[in-house]
Motif scaffolding. Structure first.
Motif, mmCIF file in Angstrom:
data_model
loop_
_atom_site.group_PDB
_atom_site.id
_atom_site.type_symbol
_atom_site.label_atom_id
_atom_site.label_comp_id
_atom_site.label_asym_id
_atom_site.label_seq_id
_atom_site.Cartn_x
_atom_site.Cartn_y
_atom_site.Cartn_z
ATOM 1 N N GLY A 9 0.790 -1.220 0.000
ATOM 2 C CA GLY A 9 0.000 0.000 0.000
ATOM 3 C C GLY A 9 0.824 1.273 0.000
ATOM 4 O O GLY A 9 0.291 2.354 0.246
ATOM 5 N N ARG A 10 2.117 1.177 -0.263
ATOM 6 C CA ARG A 10 2.960 2.373 -0.282
ATOM 7 C C ARG A 10 2.536 3.303 -1.402
ATOM 8 O O ARG A 10 2.306 2.863 -2.514
ATOM 9 C CB ARG A 10 4.412 1.994 -0.482
ATOM 10 N N LYS A 11 2.451 4.591 -1.069
ATOM 11 C CA LYS A 11 2.045 5.620 -2.022
ATOM 12 C C LYS A 11 3.066 6.746 -1.987
ATOM 13 O O LYS A 11 3.900 6.793 -1.090
ATOM 14 C CB LYS A 11 0.680 6.175 -1.630
ATOM 15 N N PRO A 12 2.989 7.676 -2.928
ATOM 16 C CA PRO A 12 3.918 8.804 -2.898
ATOM 17 C C PRO A 12 3.742 9.650 -1.642
ATOM 18 O O PRO A 12 2.631 9.807 -1.145
ATOM 19 C CB PRO A 12 3.531 9.618 -4.130
ATOM 20 N N GLY A 13 4.868 10.168 -1.164
ATOM 21 C CA GLY A 13 4.838 11.124 -0.071
ATOM 22 C C GLY A 13 5.061 12.500 -0.660
ATOM 23 O O GLY A 13 5.616 12.641 -1.744
ATOM 24 N N PHE A 14 4.600 13.519 0.043
ATOM 25 C CA PHE A 14 4.734 14.872 -0.469
ATOM 26 C C PHE A 14 5.512 15.722 0.522
ATOM 27 O O PHE A 14 5.441 15.504 1.723
ATOM 28 C CB PHE A 14 3.350 15.480 -0.729
ATOM 29 N N GLY A 15 6.266 16.660 -0.016
ATOM 30 C CA GLY A 15 7.062 17.531 0.829
ATOM 31 C C GLY A 15 7.538 18.715 0.020
ATOM 32 O O GLY A 15 6.928 19.097 -0.967
ATOM 33 N N ASN A 16 8.645 19.283 0.454
ATOM 34 C CA ASN A 16 9.195 20.449 -0.212
ATOM 35 C C ASN A 16 10.619 20.191 -0.661
ATOM 36 O O ASN A 16 11.392 19.565 0.058
ATOM 37 C CB ASN A 16 9.199 21.657 0.719
ATOM 38 N N ALA A 17 10.955 20.702 -1.847
ATOM 39 C CA ALA A 17 12.338 20.752 -2.296
ATOM 40 C C ALA A 17 12.884 22.071 -1.770
ATOM 41 O O ALA A 17 12.249 23.117 -1.936
ATOM 42 C CB ALA A 17 12.417 20.717 -3.802
ATOM 43 N N ILE A 18 14.022 22.033 -1.104
ATOM 44 C CA ILE A 18 14.580 23.241 -0.517
ATOM 45 C C ILE A 18 15.868 23.583 -1.252
ATOM 46 O O ILE A 18 16.811 22.805 -1.285
ATOM 47 C CB ILE A 18 14.837 23.060 0.982
ATOM 48 N N SER A 19 15.893 24.772 -1.847
ATOM 49 C CA SER A 19 17.045 25.190 -2.628
ATOM 50 C C SER A 19 18.158 25.696 -1.711
ATOM 51 O O SER A 19 17.984 25.804 -0.492
ATOM 52 C CB SER A 19 16.641 26.298 -3.597
#
Length: 78
Positions: A9-19
């Protein structure tokens, strides 16, 4: 192909790309999803599953028969 594992049941996780300047933009962490074909001896046919790397290891540990039984118990078509 949707990025979710049929077994775990693994799905994409969401977050932020930090420059480097610390600006944040949305990004997506996709699981390592692969389509794998297994021989199902009880039915005398191949089944094609969409699994994550951990799902493939789980099938190796449990066996394909038990893994398919888990999927069917959850009501998923195999």
């Amino acid at each position: 192909m949707s990025a979710h594992c049929q077994l775990t049941g693994r799905k994409p996780g969401f977050g932020n790309a930090i420059s480097h300047s610390h600006r944040r933009t949305p990004r997506r962490f996709d699981p390592n999803i692969q389509t794998k074909r297994y021989w199902l001896p009880s039915e005398g046919r191949f089944v094609r599953l969409t699994l994550s790397a951990k799902g493939i290891k789980t099938v190796d540990k449990l066996g394909i028969e038990k893994a398919v039984a888990r999927l069917r118990a959850r009501g998923e078509k195999v």
